[in-house]
Motif scaffolding. Sequence first.
Motif, short mmCIF file in Angstrom:
data_model
loop_
_atom_site.label_atom_id
_atom_site.label_comp_id
_atom_site.label_asym_id
_atom_site.label_seq_id
_atom_site.Cartn_x
_atom_site.Cartn_y
_atom_site.Cartn_z
N ILE A 34 19.92 11.29 3.84
CA ILE A 34 19.50 10.86 2.51
C ILE A 34 20.20 9.54 2.20
N ALA A 35 19.45 8.58 1.69
CA ALA A 35 20.00 7.25 1.43
C ALA A 35 20.01 6.95 -0.06
N TYR A 36 20.97 6.14 -0.46
CA TYR A 36 21.11 5.62 -1.83
C TYR A 36 21.30 4.12 -1.70
N MET A 37 20.69 3.35 -2.60
CA MET A 37 20.90 1.91 -2.54
C MET A 37 21.02 1.34 -3.95
N GLU A 38 22.00 0.48 -4.12
CA GLU A 38 22.18 -0.24 -5.38
C GLU A 38 22.57 -1.66 -5.05
N LYS A 39 22.52 -2.51 -6.06
CA LYS A 39 23.08 -3.85 -5.87
C LYS A 39 23.95 -4.16 -7.07
N THR A 40 25.10 -4.68 -6.76
CA THR A 40 26.04 -5.14 -7.77
C THR A 40 26.28 -6.62 -7.47
N PHE A 41 26.10 -7.46 -8.47
CA PHE A 41 26.20 -8.88 -8.21
C PHE A 41 26.76 -9.59 -9.43
N GLY A 42 27.17 -10.81 -9.22
CA GLY A 42 27.73 -11.62 -10.29
C GLY A 42 28.91 -12.42 -9.79
N THR A 43 29.71 -12.91 -10.73
CA THR A 43 30.84 -13.77 -10.37
C THR A 43 32.19 -13.11 -10.61
N ASN A 44 32.19 -11.86 -11.11
CA ASN A 44 33.45 -11.22 -11.46
C ASN A 44 33.24 -9.72 -11.58
N PHE A 45 34.18 -8.93 -11.08
CA PHE A 45 34.15 -7.49 -11.30
C PHE A 45 34.68 -7.20 -12.71
N PRO A 46 34.39 -6.02 -13.23
CA PRO A 46 35.01 -5.62 -14.50
C PRO A 46 36.54 -5.60 -14.36
N THR A 47 37.25 -5.61 -15.50
CA THR A 47 38.70 -5.57 -15.43
C THR A 47 39.20 -4.18 -15.06
N SER A 137 37.01 -11.55 -7.89
CA SER A 137 37.68 -11.76 -9.16
C SER A 137 37.01 -12.96 -9.81
N LYS A 138 37.64 -13.57 -10.76
CA LYS A 138 37.03 -14.67 -11.52
C LYS A 138 36.38 -15.72 -10.61
N ASN A 139 35.17 -16.12 -10.98
CA ASN A 139 34.38 -17.14 -10.29
C ASN A 139 34.02 -16.77 -8.85
N GLY A 140 33.95 -15.47 -8.56
CA GLY A 140 33.48 -15.02 -7.26
C GLY A 140 34.49 -15.11 -6.15
N LYS A 141 35.73 -15.44 -6.45
CA LYS A 141 36.77 -15.52 -5.42
C LYS A 141 37.04 -14.10 -4.90
N MET A 142 36.92 -13.89 -3.60
CA MET A 142 37.04 -12.57 -3.00
C MET A 142 38.51 -12.23 -2.71
N ASN A 143 39.23 -11.81 -3.76
CA ASN A 143 40.64 -11.48 -3.59
C ASN A 143 41.07 -10.27 -4.41
N LEU A 144 40.14 -9.42 -4.79
CA LEU A 144 40.43 -8.25 -5.61
C LEU A 144 40.50 -7.01 -4.73
N ASP A 145 41.60 -6.27 -4.78
CA ASP A 145 41.73 -5.02 -4.04
C ASP A 145 40.93 -3.93 -4.75
N VAL A 146 40.03 -3.28 -4.00
CA VAL A 146 39.19 -2.20 -4.50
C VAL A 146 39.45 -0.99 -3.62
N PHE A 147 39.72 0.16 -4.21
CA PHE A 147 40.01 1.37 -3.45
C PHE A 147 38.87 2.36 -3.64
N GLU A 148 38.20 2.69 -2.53
CA GLU A 148 37.00 3.52 -2.58
C GLU A 148 37.11 4.68 -1.61
N SER A 149 36.56 5.81 -2.03
CA SER A 149 36.44 6.98 -1.17
C SER A 149 34.97 7.33 -1.04
N ILE A 150 34.55 7.82 0.11
CA ILE A 150 33.20 8.36 0.25
C ILE A 150 33.26 9.85 0.58
N LYS A 151 34.44 10.43 0.37
CA LYS A 151 34.63 11.86 0.61
C LYS A 151 35.18 12.58 -0.62
#
Length: 180
Positions: A34-47, A137-151
């Motif tokens: 079973i598949a799920y698909m989303e897109k998240t886009f923009g220049t900044n993640f939420p705080t 992070s701000k202006n699309g700079k890829m330097n934000l640590d995100v911790f995710e689980s898929i279990k």
Amino acid sequence: MGFLSKAPLECFQEIIYMSADSTFTIDNKKYTGIAYMEKTFGTNFPTKWIWLQSNHSKNNSSISFSVGIVPVLFLKKKGFLCVLEFNNTEYRFGSFNLSKVKIEVIENQTIITIRRKQDVILIKPKQATTVKLVGPSKNGKMNLDVFESIKAEAVLTFTRKGKILLEDTYTNVGLELMYK
């Protein structure tokens, strides 16, 4: 996202599909699922945010939920969306239809309560081992640590006018619990 997709936000999220039959091949071995698909886009993640998704449940329901403190011009506003699908019906909640969300942490247990008119969804996610990803992070700079689980796991109760419409338990939950 409804009318909010036209707002001057720094982060957008759209669900492409909740639950689709999927077949793929790796090293000449065929897999189905079973598949799920989303897109998240923009220049900044939420705080701060929570993202939760699963289509692996005891009662064959699917859930997608996200909430975050989203930068809007010079303000920061809480925005959210939740889509619950079961019995061939889709229930939508979010900032776009004036639903309300409450996030509580009681003794290390996160409790998510969503209300819209007479409908209430209660979600209790349980985090599992996470992996560190990188996000913008701000202006699309890829330097934000995100911790995710898929279990991760989650328990959900959906009521209308106090009557239980669905009680379900999810496994293999995608969960980012970044709401501190």
